[in-house]
Design a protein around this motif. Sequence first.
Motif, PDB file in Angstrom:
ATOM      1  N   ARG A 352       0.828  -1.221  -0.102  1.00 23.81           N
ATOM      2  CA  ARG A 352       0.019  -0.167   0.071  1.00 23.81           C
ATOM      3  C   ARG A 352       0.917   1.046   0.038  1.00 23.81           C
ATOM      4  N   ILE A 353       0.157   2.146  -0.767  1.00 24.89           N
ATOM      5  CA  ILE A 353       1.301   3.505  -0.437  1.00 24.89           C
ATOM      6  C   ILE A 353       0.275   4.838  -0.040  1.00 24.89           C
ATOM      7  N   GLY A 354       0.810   5.634   0.551  1.00 16.58           N
ATOM      8  CA  GLY A 354       0.250   6.657   1.346  1.00 16.58           C
ATOM      9  C   GLY A 354      -0.491   7.792   0.761  1.00 16.58           C
ATOM     10  N   GLN A 355       0.357   8.065  -0.628  1.00 15.39           N
ATOM     11  CA  GLN A 355      -0.417   9.191  -1.386  1.00 15.39           C
ATOM     12  C   GLN A 355      -1.308   8.711  -2.337  1.00 15.39           C
ATOM     13  N   TRP A 356      -2.413   9.449  -2.402  1.00 15.02           N
ATOM     14  CA  TRP A 356      -3.633   8.908  -3.540  1.00 15.02           C
ATOM     15  C   TRP A 356      -4.504   9.999  -3.868  1.00 15.02           C
ATOM     16  N   ARG A 357      -5.159  10.104  -5.017  1.00 15.58           N
ATOM     17  CA  ARG A 357      -6.112  10.807  -5.323  1.00 15.58           C
ATOM     18  C   ARG A 357      -7.383  10.284  -5.608  1.00 15.58           C
ATOM     19  N   ALA A 358      -8.661  10.764  -5.059  1.00 12.19           N
ATOM     20  CA  ALA A 358      -9.902  10.210  -5.396  1.00 12.19           C
ATOM     21  C   ALA A 358     -10.395  10.566  -6.667  1.00 12.19           C
ATOM     22  N   PRO A 359     -11.128   9.727  -7.227  1.00  8.47           N
ATOM     23  CA  PRO A 359     -11.791  10.335  -8.600  1.00  8.47           C
ATOM     24  C   PRO A 359     -13.130  11.040  -8.162  1.00  8.47           C
ATOM     25  N   ALA A 360     -13.801  11.680  -9.063  1.00  6.03           N
ATOM     26  CA  ALA A 360     -15.340  12.321  -8.739  1.00  6.03           C
ATOM     27  C   ALA A 360     -16.294  11.108  -8.417  1.00  6.03           C
ATOM     28  N   ALA A 361     -16.594  11.039  -7.402  1.00 10.33           N
ATOM     29  CA  ALA A 361     -17.583   9.924  -7.244  1.00 10.33           C
ATOM     30  C   ALA A 361     -18.948  10.176  -7.780  1.00 10.33           C
ATOM     31  N   LEU A 362     -19.383  11.314  -8.029  1.00 10.59           N
ATOM     32  CA  LEU A 362     -20.599  11.557  -8.588  1.00 10.59           C
ATOM     33  C   LEU A 362     -20.756  11.168  -9.967  1.00 10.59           C
ATOM     34  N   SER A 363     -19.544  10.958 -10.533  1.00 10.23           N
ATOM     35  CA  SER A 363     -19.750  10.557 -11.986  1.00 10.23           C
ATOM     36  C   SER A 363     -20.223   9.122 -12.221  1.00 10.23           C
ATOM     37  N   VAL A 368     -24.221   4.232 -16.150  1.00 15.18           N
ATOM     38  CA  VAL A 368     -25.307   3.146 -16.957  1.00 15.18           C
ATOM     39  C   VAL A 368     -26.480   4.050 -17.498  1.00 15.18           C
ATOM     40  N   PRO A 369     -26.729   4.048 -18.732  1.00  8.08           N
ATOM     41  CA  PRO A 369     -27.807   4.653 -19.256  1.00  8.08           C
ATOM     42  C   PRO A 369     -29.054   4.403 -18.635  1.00  8.08           C
ATOM     43  N   GLU A 370     -30.000   5.314 -18.825  1.00 10.39           N
ATOM     44  CA  GLU A 370     -31.369   5.161 -18.349  1.00 10.39           C
ATOM     45  C   GLU A 370     -32.084   4.142 -19.127  1.00 10.39           C
ATOM     46  N   ASN A 371     -31.642   4.114 -20.484  1.00  9.10           N
ATOM     47  CA  ASN A 371     -32.505   3.168 -21.454  1.00  9.10           C
ATOM     48  C   ASN A 371     -31.835   1.902 -20.985  1.00  9.10           C
ATOM     49  N   ARG A 372     -32.337   0.897 -20.588  1.00  2.36           N
ATOM     50  CA  ARG A 372     -32.116  -0.196 -20.152  1.00  2.36           C
ATOM     51  C   ARG A 372     -31.477  -1.172 -21.202  1.00  2.36           C
ATOM     52  N   LEU A 373     -31.669  -0.852 -22.395  1.00  2.00           N
ATOM     53  CA  LEU A 373     -31.184  -1.523 -23.482  1.00  2.00           C
ATOM     54  C   LEU A 373     -29.888  -0.952 -24.124  1.00  2.00           C
ATOM     55  N   ARG A 374     -29.543   0.114 -23.361  1.00  3.54           N
ATOM     56  CA  ARG A 374     -28.302   0.847 -24.295  1.00  3.54           C
ATOM     57  C   ARG A 374     -26.998   0.460 -23.582  1.00  3.54           C
ATOM     58  N   VAL A 375     -26.100   0.055 -24.500  1.00  5.72           N
ATOM     59  CA  VAL A 375     -24.880  -0.375 -24.281  1.00  5.72           C
ATOM     60  C   VAL A 375     -23.892   0.862 -23.688  1.00  5.72           C
ATOM     61  N   TYR A 376     -22.855   0.614 -22.748  1.00  3.38           N
ATOM     62  CA  TYR A 376     -22.056   1.526 -22.097  1.00  3.38           C
ATOM     63  C   TYR A 376     -20.801   0.776 -21.906  1.00  3.38           C
ATOM     64  N   ASP A 377     -19.687   1.582 -21.814  1.00  2.00           N
ATOM     65  CA  ASP A 377     -18.408   1.038 -21.201  1.00  2.00           C
ATOM     66  C   ASP A 377     -18.149   0.724 -19.854  1.00  2.00           C
ATOM     67  N   THR A 378     -18.108  -0.218 -19.251  1.00  2.00           N
ATOM     68  CA  THR A 378     -17.871  -0.621 -17.994  1.00  2.00           C
ATOM     69  C   THR A 378     -16.577   0.117 -17.459  1.00  2.00           C
ATOM     70  N   ARG A 379     -15.787   0.243 -18.441  1.00  2.00           N
ATOM     71  CA  ARG A 379     -14.419   0.842 -17.878  1.00  2.00           C
ATOM     72  C   ARG A 379     -14.628   2.085 -17.268  1.00  2.00           C
ATOM     73  N   GLN A 380     -15.472   2.840 -17.543  1.00  2.00           N
ATOM     74  CA  GLN A 380     -15.788   4.196 -17.068  1.00  2.00           C
ATOM     75  C   GLN A 380     -16.217   4.118 -15.442  1.00  2.00           C
ATOM     76  N   ALA A 381     -16.885   3.021 -15.087  1.00  2.00           N
ATOM     77  CA  ALA A 381     -16.981   2.816 -13.654  1.00  2.00           C
ATOM     78  C   ALA A 381     -15.840   2.309 -12.837  1.00  2.00           C
ATOM     79  N   MET A 382     -14.990   1.488 -13.721  1.00  2.00           N
ATOM     80  CA  MET A 382     -13.703   0.875 -13.031  1.00  2.00           C
ATOM     81  C   MET A 382     -12.866   2.358 -12.701  1.00  2.00           C
ATOM     82  N   ARG A 383     -12.603   3.129 -13.774  1.00  2.00           N
ATOM     83  CA  ARG A 383     -11.830   4.575 -13.553  1.00  2.00           C
ATOM     84  C   ARG A 383     -12.361   5.088 -12.336  1.00  2.00           C
ATOM     85  N   ALA A 384     -13.798   5.323 -12.449  1.00  2.00           N
ATOM     86  CA  ALA A 384     -14.343   6.237 -11.247  1.00  2.00           C
ATOM     87  C   ALA A 384     -14.520   5.571 -10.107  1.00  2.00           C
ATOM     88  N   LEU A 385     -13.992   4.624  -9.803  1.00  2.00           N
ATOM     89  CA  LEU A 385     -13.945   3.727  -8.420  1.00  2.00           C
ATOM     90  C   LEU A 385     -12.366   3.765  -7.633  1.00  2.00           C
TER      91      LEU A 385
END
Length: 613
Positions: A352-363, A368-385
């Motif tokens: 573990r390291i002591g210095q880190w920077r958190a992403p913007a959680a609200l993003s 996930v699109p409101e349209n449940r049939l619309r595809v999206y890139d889950t790597r956006q979630a990975m980067r934002a976590l």
Amino acid sequence: MAAGALVALRAPMAARVVELAVREGEPVREAQSLVVVDAMKMEHVIAAPCAGRVRGLRVARGDQVAEGQALLWIESGEGSAPADAGAPAPKAGGIRADLQRVLDRHARLLDDARPDAVARRRARGQRTARENLADLCDEGSFVEYGALAVAAQRSRRSLEDLVANTPADGLVTGIGSVNGALFDAERARTVVLAYDATVLAGTQGMRNHAKTDRLLEIAFAERLPLVLFAEGGGGRPGDVDVPVVAGLHLRSFASFARLSGHAPLIGIVSGRCFAGNAALLGCCDVIIAARDANIGMGGPAMIEGGGLGVFRPEEIGPSVVQSANGVVDVLVEDEAQAVACAKRYLSMFQGRIGQWRAPAALSLRDVVPENRLRVYDTRQAMRALVDVDTLIELRAGFGVGVHTALARIEGRPVGLVANNPLHLGGAIDVDAADKLARFLQLCDAHGLPIVSLIDTPGFMVGPDIEAQAQVRHASRLFVVGAALRVPFFAVVLRKGYGLGAMAMAAGGFHSPTFTVAWPTGEFGAMGLEGAVRLGYRKELEAVPEGAERDALFERLVARHYERGEAMNMAEALEIDAVIDPACTRDWLVKGLASARRGGRRPVGEQARFIDPW
């Protein structure tokens, strides 16, 4: 000491006098060598304890003397004092010949002494082995083992030829510090093996096999990570000094493979990597390849010798092919990027390291699109976590139905997996299952907690996929998941259907430390549309084709969706909570902090299972 006092010079042990440097009555100075005696084939110098004059010389050259026997007496001079027995006499002149010989030999190993070899590397747009080592290891930290080795060809070539043309026998080996600015010395220690393609094409000789074995032994005993620069042409037929027939008794390959799961293994390759070099590379946890790399279990000579045709090296296992088929984990532009990537990757297993920077959680709320049939890139979630700029995706070109990556959360290393709705709607096919199963084993072997982001309609089905042994490949996830020791956390982003969703959760939604869903979560034993078509076939067939049947179908799907939405799942306790996506990182931070160190299996219990594939 008073002037005129008599001081005895005595033998320190039973010995024979081999040198006598003074005569009776001669003046001597303090610390002057007077007598040399020989005992057990070693010479011992006896020096004057004070300044004065020799009185009463008792021995001659060749005499045998007893321990404590007086050899001579010294009449001390005015103001003389006992000498410091521990102080060596100062040495006049420059560097002694034996040391100079060693220094000269080491100097010939350096790139500056081999301008033609360096020029050839420059012409190929590559660096030398020692330049790569200098970039990888912290400055001044690398300790080289076996530097003075040359090819085992002294019976057919002169020593001068071998020293000039086979330095270090084509393999630079040693231990250095990597990422020492981030971690303490113990965690930064790393074994490095770097084949030198300027020496006999980076082939594996008998001496460099011995060097390899020596470093592998140390790496295993001390659980040190290992970085392998693998460029080279495999076995070398010209080493005639060692009496072998085929050399198949060598231990290097078994010893290297034994390190798997015992310590992190990182392979780096640029240029040509064939046969034995490729075999070692293939044993590594991760392979980082430059775009100019060609990797194959046999090079042009072996292929032609087997009657399989004539090929140029560039036609065999190019990096783009090996990235798409899963051999290469990370594809980079050149050796400089490869070394930088290796340092980042290795840091994930150093702590573990002591210095880190958190992403913007609200993003996360907008991933996930409101349209449940619309595809999206889950790597956006990975980067934002995860912590900013810490995500390292592995095998991006292979098994694209899932993403696998290493990253940090508040400085703590973790493994991340996520379904990819952009490919087959997130269904898990053969390659995705294999990619995911191996990644889970990687994290488990080295103690990294796992975060699974789920959005899948399940395992891919159909005649074509079953022809690829889907049953065995898919079942790997259940067997591997059941054996995990590390903490495991599941977050359902949208679809959580059937066996595929269970496999993404290490076997079932109650297997992880927690399973939570975003409000967009939807669940079922199988995809909702398929469930309606299968379960309501009679009802649908009873309605005329066209708009009326389509409307009934949509109403039935909506009813199933309402029943399987995330809130209902949480009310039935099939998942642990439905959360605001912006709170996901907070859930993970708290889960990581509270998870038992040993994870899901008792500490010390071995993972023993038969891999289904």
